[in-house]
Write a protein that holds these residues in place. Structure first.
Motif, PDB file in Angstrom:
ATOM      1  N   LEU A  15       0.823  -1.201   0.000  1.00  0.00           N
ATOM      2  CA  LEU A  15       0.000   0.000   0.000  1.00  0.00           C
ATOM      3  C   LEU A  15       0.863   1.259   0.000  1.00  0.00           C
ATOM      4  CD1 LEU A  15      -2.857  -1.011   2.380  1.00  0.00           C
ATOM      5  CD2 LEU A  15      -3.174   0.064   0.178  1.00  0.00           C
ATOM      6  N   HIS A  18       1.967   1.632  -3.521  1.00  0.00           N
ATOM      7  CA  HIS A  18       0.888   2.014  -4.441  1.00  0.00           C
ATOM      8  C   HIS A  18       0.521   3.484  -4.269  1.00  0.00           C
ATOM      9  CE1 HIS A  18      -2.781   1.685  -6.777  1.00  0.00           C
ATOM     10  NE2 HIS A  18      -3.490   2.147  -5.767  1.00  0.00           N
ATOM     11  N   ALA A  22      -0.096   6.072  -7.130  1.00  0.00           N
ATOM     12  CA  ALA A  22      -1.475   6.518  -7.301  1.00  0.00           C
ATOM     13  C   ALA A  22      -1.561   8.038  -7.201  1.00  0.00           C
ATOM     14  CB  ALA A  22      -2.365   5.848  -6.267  1.00  0.00           C
ATOM     15  N   GLY A  69      -2.074  -1.479  -8.187  1.00  0.00           N
ATOM     16  CA  GLY A  69      -3.459  -1.507  -7.720  1.00  0.00           C
ATOM     17  C   GLY A  69      -4.137  -2.833  -8.009  1.00  0.00           C
ATOM     18  N   THR A  70      -3.851  -3.389  -9.183  1.00  0.00           N
ATOM     19  CA  THR A  70      -4.417  -4.700  -9.507  1.00  0.00           C
ATOM     20  C   THR A  70      -3.946  -5.711  -8.476  1.00  0.00           C
ATOM     21  OG1 THR A  70      -4.219  -4.099 -11.818  1.00  0.00           O
ATOM     22  CG2 THR A  70      -4.690  -6.392 -11.344  1.00  0.00           C
ATOM     23  N   LEU A  72      -3.132  -5.103  -5.486  1.00  0.00           N
ATOM     24  CA  LEU A  72      -3.807  -4.840  -4.220  1.00  0.00           C
ATOM     25  C   LEU A  72      -5.210  -5.401  -4.171  1.00  0.00           C
ATOM     26  CD1 LEU A  72      -2.947  -1.206  -3.221  1.00  0.00           C
ATOM     27  CD2 LEU A  72      -2.568  -3.268  -1.899  1.00  0.00           C
ATOM     28  N   LEU A  76      -6.061  -7.843  -0.944  1.00  0.00           N
ATOM     29  CA  LEU A  76      -7.021  -7.714   0.148  1.00  0.00           C
ATOM     30  C   LEU A  76      -7.627  -9.081   0.450  1.00  0.00           C
ATOM     31  CD1 LEU A  76      -9.023  -4.432  -0.478  1.00  0.00           C
ATOM     32  CD2 LEU A  76      -7.494  -4.949   1.388  1.00  0.00           C
ATOM     33  N   PHE A  95     -15.906   0.372  -4.157  1.00  0.00           N
ATOM     34  CA  PHE A  95     -14.950  -0.323  -5.005  1.00  0.00           C
ATOM     35  C   PHE A  95     -15.478  -0.529  -6.421  1.00  0.00           C
ATOM     36  CE2 PHE A  95     -12.803  -1.731  -1.052  1.00  0.00           C
ATOM     37  CZ  PHE A  95     -11.535  -1.302  -1.382  1.00  0.00           C
ATOM     38  N   GLU A  98     -15.335   2.691  -8.063  1.00  0.00           N
ATOM     39  CA  GLU A  98     -13.939   2.977  -8.336  1.00  0.00           C
ATOM     40  C   GLU A  98     -13.519   2.270  -9.621  1.00  0.00           C
ATOM     41  OE1 GLU A  98     -11.330   0.720  -6.128  1.00  0.00           O
ATOM     42  OE2 GLU A  98      -9.651   2.113  -6.191  1.00  0.00           O
ATOM     43  N   PHE A 102     -11.864   4.060 -12.772  1.00  0.00           N
ATOM     44  CA  PHE A 102     -10.600   3.642 -13.379  1.00  0.00           C
ATOM     45  C   PHE A 102     -10.761   3.438 -14.863  1.00  0.00           C
ATOM     46  CE2 PHE A 102      -9.185   1.384  -9.304  1.00  0.00           C
ATOM     47  CZ  PHE A 102      -8.519   2.506  -8.902  1.00  0.00           C
ATOM     48  N   GLU A 105     -10.942   6.521 -16.698  1.00  0.00           N
ATOM     49  CA  GLU A 105      -9.620   7.118 -16.733  1.00  0.00           C
ATOM     50  C   GLU A 105      -8.751   6.446 -17.810  1.00  0.00           C
ATOM     51  OE1 GLU A 105      -7.722   6.985 -12.950  1.00  0.00           O
ATOM     52  OE2 GLU A 105      -5.994   8.142 -13.619  1.00  0.00           O
ATOM     53  N   GLY A 135      -9.366  10.331 -11.946  1.00  0.00           N
ATOM     54  CA  GLY A 135      -8.340   9.904 -11.001  1.00  0.00           C
ATOM     55  C   GLY A 135      -8.673  10.343  -9.582  1.00  0.00           C
ATOM     56  N   VAL A 143     -10.653   5.783  -0.534  1.00  0.00           N
ATOM     57  CA  VAL A 143     -10.456   6.281   0.816  1.00  0.00           C
ATOM     58  C   VAL A 143     -11.735   6.135   1.625  1.00  0.00           C
ATOM     59  CG1 VAL A 143      -9.947   8.329   2.162  1.00  0.00           C
ATOM     60  CG2 VAL A 143      -8.550   7.765   0.215  1.00  0.00           C
TER      61      VAL A 143
ATOM     62  N   GLU B  54      -4.374  -1.035 -21.764  1.00  0.00           N
ATOM     63  CA  GLU B  54      -4.634  -0.866 -20.336  1.00  0.00           C
ATOM     64  C   GLU B  54      -6.074  -1.263 -20.018  1.00  0.00           C
ATOM     65  OE1 GLU B  54      -4.330  -0.597 -16.718  1.00  0.00           O
ATOM     66  OE2 GLU B  54      -2.542  -0.415 -17.928  1.00  0.00           O
ATOM     67  N   ILE B  61     -10.101  -6.720 -13.147  1.00  0.00           N
ATOM     68  CA  ILE B  61     -10.408  -6.054 -11.880  1.00  0.00           C
ATOM     69  C   ILE B  61     -11.920  -6.036 -11.661  1.00  0.00           C
ATOM     70  CG2 ILE B  61     -10.228  -3.878 -10.631  1.00  0.00           C
ATOM     71  CD1 ILE B  61      -7.654  -3.398 -12.252  1.00  0.00           C
ATOM     72  N   TRP B  68     -16.059 -10.496  -5.328  1.00  0.00           N
ATOM     73  CA  TRP B  68     -15.961 -10.331  -3.891  1.00  0.00           C
ATOM     74  C   TRP B  68     -17.174  -9.643  -3.288  1.00  0.00           C
ATOM     75  CZ3 TRP B  68     -11.440  -6.506  -4.382  1.00  0.00           C
ATOM     76  CH2 TRP B  68     -11.761  -5.267  -3.841  1.00  0.00           C
TER      77      TRP B  68
HETATM   78  C1  HEM Z   1      -5.599   5.688  -0.141  1.00  0.00           C
HETATM   79  C2  HEM Z   1      -5.414   4.756  -0.871  1.00  0.00           C
HETATM   80  C3  HEM Z   1      -5.518   4.725  -2.352  1.00  0.00           C
HETATM   81  C4  HEM Z   1      -5.607   5.754  -3.263  1.00  0.00           C
HETATM   82  C5  HEM Z   1      -5.644   7.220  -3.015  1.00  0.00           C
HETATM   83  C6  HEM Z   1      -5.671   5.144  -4.549  1.00  0.00           C
HETATM   84  C7  HEM Z   1      -5.768   5.838  -5.728  1.00  0.00           C
HETATM   85  C8  HEM Z   1      -5.601   5.265  -6.954  1.00  0.00           C
HETATM   86  C9  HEM Z   1      -5.536   5.973  -8.197  1.00  0.00           C
HETATM   87  C10 HEM Z   1      -5.658   7.465  -8.347  1.00  0.00           C
HETATM   88  C11 HEM Z   1      -5.346   5.056  -9.193  1.00  0.00           C
HETATM   89  C12 HEM Z   1      -5.270   5.331 -10.661  1.00  0.00           C
HETATM   90  C13 HEM Z   1      -3.901   5.039 -11.134  1.00  0.00           C
HETATM   91  C14 HEM Z   1      -3.251   6.209 -11.773  1.00  0.00           C
HETATM   92  O1  HEM Z   1      -3.946   7.130 -12.213  1.00  0.00           O
HETATM   93  O2  HEM Z   1      -2.019   6.202 -11.787  1.00  0.00           O
HETATM   94  C15 HEM Z   1      -5.283   3.777  -8.589  1.00  0.00           C
HETATM   95  C16 HEM Z   1      -5.129   2.582  -9.254  1.00  0.00           C
HETATM   96  C17 HEM Z   1      -5.608   1.415  -8.725  1.00  0.00           C
HETATM   97  N1  HEM Z   1      -5.883   1.193  -7.375  1.00  0.00           N
HETATM   98 FE1  HEM Z   1      -5.587   2.448  -5.889  1.00  0.00          FE
HETATM   99  N2  HEM Z   1      -5.657   3.789  -4.419  1.00  0.00           N
HETATM  100  C18 HEM Z   1      -5.565   3.510  -3.073  1.00  0.00           C
HETATM  101  C19 HEM Z   1      -5.569   2.273  -2.493  1.00  0.00           C
HETATM  102  C20 HEM Z   1      -6.020   1.152  -3.192  1.00  0.00           C
HETATM  103  C21 HEM Z   1      -6.439  -0.071  -2.594  1.00  0.00           C
HETATM  104  C22 HEM Z   1      -6.496  -0.385  -1.114  1.00  0.00           C
HETATM  105  C23 HEM Z   1      -6.794  -0.887  -3.635  1.00  0.00           C
HETATM  106  C24 HEM Z   1      -7.295  -2.284  -3.571  1.00  0.00           C
HETATM  107  C25 HEM Z   1      -8.413  -2.646  -3.396  1.00  0.00           C
HETATM  108  C26 HEM Z   1      -6.597  -0.169  -4.859  1.00  0.00           C
HETATM  109  C27 HEM Z   1      -6.855  -0.667  -6.125  1.00  0.00           C
HETATM  110  C28 HEM Z   1      -6.451  -0.053  -7.271  1.00  0.00           C
HETATM  111  C29 HEM Z   1      -6.550  -0.650  -8.584  1.00  0.00           C
HETATM  112  C30 HEM Z   1      -7.156  -2.003  -8.896  1.00  0.00           C
HETATM  113  C31 HEM Z   1      -5.988   0.263  -9.492  1.00  0.00           C
HETATM  114  C32 HEM Z   1      -5.793   0.069 -10.982  1.00  0.00           C
HETATM  115  C33 HEM Z   1      -6.935   0.489 -11.785  1.00  0.00           C
HETATM  116  C34 HEM Z   1      -6.554   0.687 -13.208  1.00  0.00           C
HETATM  117  O3  HEM Z   1      -6.178  -0.297 -13.865  1.00  0.00           O
HETATM  118  O4  HEM Z   1      -6.616   1.837 -13.651  1.00  0.00           O
HETATM  119  N3  HEM Z   1      -6.128   1.062  -4.555  1.00  0.00           N
HETATM  120  N4  HEM Z   1      -5.453   3.920  -7.222  1.00  0.00           N
END
Ligand code: HEM
Ligand code: HDD
Ligand code: HEM
Lengths: 433, 343
Positions: A15, A18, A22, A69-70, A72, A76, A95, A98, A102, A105, A135, A143, B54, B61, B68
């Motif tokens: 995390l 990530h 992120a 993120g994938t 993550l 979980l 989720f 979200e 994504f 995005e 994003g 969050v 992408e 996902i 889940w």
């Molecule tokens: C505070 C914590 C988190 C924030 C602020 C956050 C934010 C983001 C953002 C903004 C992206 C887009 C990637 C990009 O633009 O570069 C991203 C990607 C991703 N996050 Fe997180 N994330 C957090 C925690 C998590 C957690 C806990 C998970 C798991 C369940 C998760 C799952 C994902 C996934 C699956 C993607 C990829 C989606 C894609 O292919 O675009 N994230 N995250």
């Protein structure tokens, strides 16, 4: 160390990793579209050059953000299957939304990256705006899922089963707004100062000053404004925690005894055995005021809670001090920058660029520290006062190996990405124009 | 709403197998190419897949999130007992995604490209193999859902996914990916390159059919419940036969350069294969050592399913046209020669 400790370490490590990608992936698009907008307005080649350079950064960080993120979203479940089994139906809504964000995005990014000279100019720019908005939306959504772990709502527990599930109430839990606000600002602070710092460093070396000054101006502006708002939002968060998770507040402040008119500690070394804090500076009544808006309010101390419901106090306390310390420093630097808009002569000074170059990593340090406060401060609960972390962990043994694997992979990734960024800058500096 | 959710579950599964599969396949084809063809391949797939690659992987996902939220019990079994292969899949996806972006976005082009390329090709092969192995594990009747003290680590966490049957399903899926990619790429190239992809596509088809036969044969010989039921289920058999028969028009379409038709046919074949596999045992999509596990048992409460369904419908309404437009804008889908000459 036991299996569960490795699970926790792995979660924290992935995390923590990530979040950096992120945040950058979430905030960089804003810098990019501002620069792009300036290009459309002025047609100065610097702006185009900068937009294209930032666009590469966005693409690289988007992908690293996406793959981590994938990982993550599986993790979980992989690490905390019992948690997901019960929590999934409750906090699934943010989720799944979200997921939609994504997707939007990724589509917008596809249009943006490949759309130069193919799409109408304004529409092309607009796809960049969509990248930014979606994003931020996805950040807010995750969050709020995390906020639910701090302030569970929208369900009842009957005989260990979650019933009467109301996903909407779970989403709008008591903590979501303060956490989402604070996190979004944090992303802008951290990325703004990090990017500005890199360019300040280049300016100091007198490489392509025109380009880097432009880049600095755009990124620090976002960073400075957010840094000035951040302590205000942090104060809201603290009041919220005081209300909702008094034990976390007590750990943040390393406050052992319940008292009225509680003092605020600055610094201090925690002795968890002796339950005392030494070498601290005390500000009388300030904690009561910050937590409840009243200098005489009663603040519960750690001793008021059962021994087996206490988080690791020193980690939480040090992390909190780090965040607040850096927050104050960045706020002051933000103000300094705004003043420098008037006092242009400052910018001819080397110290000005030095300062911002040094500040570069601090925003992210504060961000990691803040998450440590939130997550470690919630222990031993995975869902506050509902489920213990130890009840949630996977039965699969040998988690140390998967932890080592992740450390290895992510560290090499981090090194490679840093190296790539360096090459981008080098190429940028050596390009003509 | 449950039906909406089920629809999207299989819809994302289908799209992931198809689009994600073609994406993996592109790397596999590259792995099995001569050096000069590799360069060509690299440029072709960047052109063809670049804008959407992408998005291809987001289907995974979406699938996971649906599982889940809506099928927590079911997800719990998969995620607990397939911990190891899933970790390996994640590793593969990570390496691959990163390698792809590095090799196309590194500001300096030098010998580090060799490493990016290597990483990309190898993870393109490994990831679908583990994916296929995980699918195989779910139906092979070896997952122990409620292990007792008499079961060792290997029995619970290794053997269910690491055996001959799952290896066969793993390679079957990898071959399927290669087949999809080669078929897709034929339509994107001209002249000499086209011949190369036609040949690749032919090889992939042969490997695919052989592996498919082996999966069934092995399962049959070892009395695997899933394969037995499969063979006895008239719809599943019909679907598989139909997908085999469709190979003929597919080849004709390729020869006649009718790209859209070729893609529709390849897509329908995947649809048929998935249908055949799912139909055999639905709704018991896990066959464990203790017997069938019904996917529809222990599903999420109605409120969660309803919200999820609404999200999926609304999200789908926004995303699908966007995605379609993206593919169209960048020539992923070519409707007619006319449109092409317009661009
Ligand atoms: C505070 C914590 C988190 C924030 C602020 C956050 C934010 C983001 C953002 C903004 C992206 C887009 C990637 C990009 O633009 O570069 C991203 C990607 C991703 N996050 Fe997180 N994330 C957090 C925690 C998590 C957690 C806990 C998970 C798991 C369940 C998760 C799952 C994902 C996934 C699956 C993607 C990829 C989606 C894609 O292919 O675009 N994230 N995250
Ligand atoms: C750039 C980063 C940054 C900066 C400068 C600050 N914070 Fe922060 N803080 C975060 C980044 C962060 C964070 C990492 O984003 C957290 C973790 C969870 C969250 O929502 O935000 C957080 C959490 C967090 C919490 C815990 C919330 C909870 O557990 O629910 C409190 C009480 C504060 N912050 C208070 C402050 C104060 C009083 C600051 C004053 C200067 C401050 N923060 C600056
Ligand atoms: C990206 C910013 C985040 C960081 C840096 C972070 C950090 C951490 C840390 C340090 C731990 C270990 C705590 C301990 O065991 O002592 C942890 C645990 C955990 N976090 Fe977070 N966290 C973040 C966001 C999230 C989000 C958005 C979610 C969920 C939606 C989440 C879910 C969890 C879970 C399920 C655990 C394991 C259980 C537990 O230890 O309580 N985290 N995280």
């Amino acid at each position: 160390m036991e299996n569960i400790d490795y699970a926790r370490l792995q979660m924290a490590f992935t995390l923590g990793f990530h979040i950096i990608f992120a945040c950058i992936g979430m905030v960089m698009p804003f810098f990019m579209i501002v620069s792009h907008y300036k290009w459309l307005k002025t047609r100065k080649p610097v702006h185009l050059q900068l937009t294209k350079a930032w666009q590469k950064g966005v693409a690289i960080f988007f992908v690293t953000g996406a793959v981590s993120g994938t990982a993550l979203s599986f993790e979980l479940g992989l690490l905390w299957p019992e948690f997901m089994k019960h929590a999934g139906p409750v906090i699934g809504m943010p989720f799944s939304l979200e997921g939609a964000a994504f997707f939007v995005e990724a589509i917008a990014l596809g249009f943006y990256l490949y759309g130069w000279n193919k799409l109408p100019e304004k529409f092309h720019w607009f796809t960049g705006v969509i990248i930014g908005i979606s994003g931020v939306l996805s950040g807010i959504l995750v969050v709020s899922a995390n906020a639910w772990m701090n302030a569970p709502s929208g369900f009842d527990v009957v005989n260990g089963e979650f019933t009467n599930i109301d996903p909407v109430a779970a989403f709008f839990n008591a903590a979501w707004f303060t956490q989402a606000l604070h996190m979004t600002l944090a992303a802008f602070v951290a990325t703004g100062f990090a990017v500005a710092g890199i360019h300040a460093f280049q300016i100091r070396r007198n490489k392509k000053p025109e380009l880097h000054k432009e880049a600095f101006r755009i990124s620090i502006f976002f960073g400075a404004v957010a840094a000035i708002l951040q302590p205000l939002s942090g104060d809201l968060s603290a009041k919220d925690v005081a209300e909702r998770q008094p034990v976390k507040l007590a750990a943040m402040e390393a406050h052992y005894e319940t008292e009225k008119g509680a003092p605020l500690y600055i610094g201090g070394i925690v002795d968890e055995e002796e339950k005392s804090v030494s070498h601290k500076i005390e500000i009388p009544g300030a904690l009561s005021f910050l937590a409840f808006g009243d200098f005489d309010a009663e603040v519960k101390g750690l001793n008021a809670f059962p021994e087996d419901e206490l988080p690791p106090v020193s980690i939480v306390h040090y992390a909190f001090q780090t965040m607040v310390g850096i927050g104050t420093l960045l706020m002051l630097s933000g103000i300094l920058f705004l003043i420098s808009l008037k006092k242009k002569s400052w910018r001819d000074d080397r110290w000005f660029w030095w300062l911002f170059a040094i500040l570069s990593p601090l925003g992210f340090l504060a961000l990691e520290a803040g998450w440590t406060v939130t997550e470690v401060g919630r222990q031993p609960w995975i869902i506050y006062e509902v489920m213990r972390t130890s009840e949630a962990v996977t039965p699969m043994p040998g988690l140390q190996y998967s932890f080592y694997l992740y450390v290895l992979v992510y560290l090499s990734l981090a090194i490679t990405v840093t190296w790539l960024m360096k090459r981008q800058i080098k190429v940028l500096n050596n390009s003509i124009g | 709403m449950l039906y909406v959710v089920l629809f999207f579950t299989f819809f994302s599964l289908f799209l992931y197998v198809l689009l994600g599969g073609a994406d993996f396949g592109a790397g596999i084809v590259e792995l099995f190419s001569s050096p000069e063809n590799r360069k060509l391949n690299r440029e072709t797939i960047y052109k063809v897949m670049g804008p959407i690659w992408e998005a291809n992987h987001i289907w995974l996902i979406i699938l996971i999130v649906i599982l889940w939220i809506a099928f927590p019990m079911y997800f719990n079994i998969i995620i607990t007992y397939l911990h190891i292969p899933i970790t390996l899949i994640l590793l593969g996806i990570t390496m691959r995604g990163v390698a792809f972006i590095f090799r196309h976005y590194d500001a300096v082009v030098d010998e580090s490209q060799i490493w990016y390329n290597r990483m990309f090709r190898i993870s393109s092969l490994i990831t679908p193999v583990f994916l296929g192995m995980s699918f195989g594990a779910l139906v092979s009747g070896r997952i122990i859902v409620s292990p007792g003290p008499q079961h060792g680590f290997a029995e619970i966490f290794m053997l269910p996914w690491l055996n001959i049957f799952t290896l066969l399903t793993g390679f079957f899926y990898a071959a399927l990916c290669a087949f999809l990619a080669a078929t897709l790429l034929i339509g994107e190239t001209e002249g000499e390159a086209r011949k190369i992809y036609s040949r690749k596509s032919a090889i992939a088809t042969i490997v695919l059919v052989i592996l498919g036969g082996l999966v069934l044969l092995y399962g049959f010989l070892t009395d695997m419940a899933f394969v037995k039921d499969f063979v006895e289920n008239p719809f599943s058999v019909a679907a598989i036969l139909l997908s085999a028969v469709l190979l003929i028009p597919l080849w004709r379409a390729i020869r006649k350069e009718r790209r859209v038709l070729a893609r529709i046919l390849a897509g329908s074949q995947i649809l048929l294969v998935i249908f055949a596999a799912v139909n055999t045992h639905f709704p018991s999509l896990i066959i464990s050592a203790e017997g069938d596990v019904n996917m529809l048992q222990g599903i999420a409460p109605e409120a969660s399913i309803n919200i999820l369904g609404i999200t999926l419908i609304v999200g789908g309404a926004i995303i699908l046209p966007g995605l379609f437009h993206l593919m169209k804008s960048f020539n992923m889908i070519k409707f007619s020669i006319k449109e092409e000459s317009k661009n």
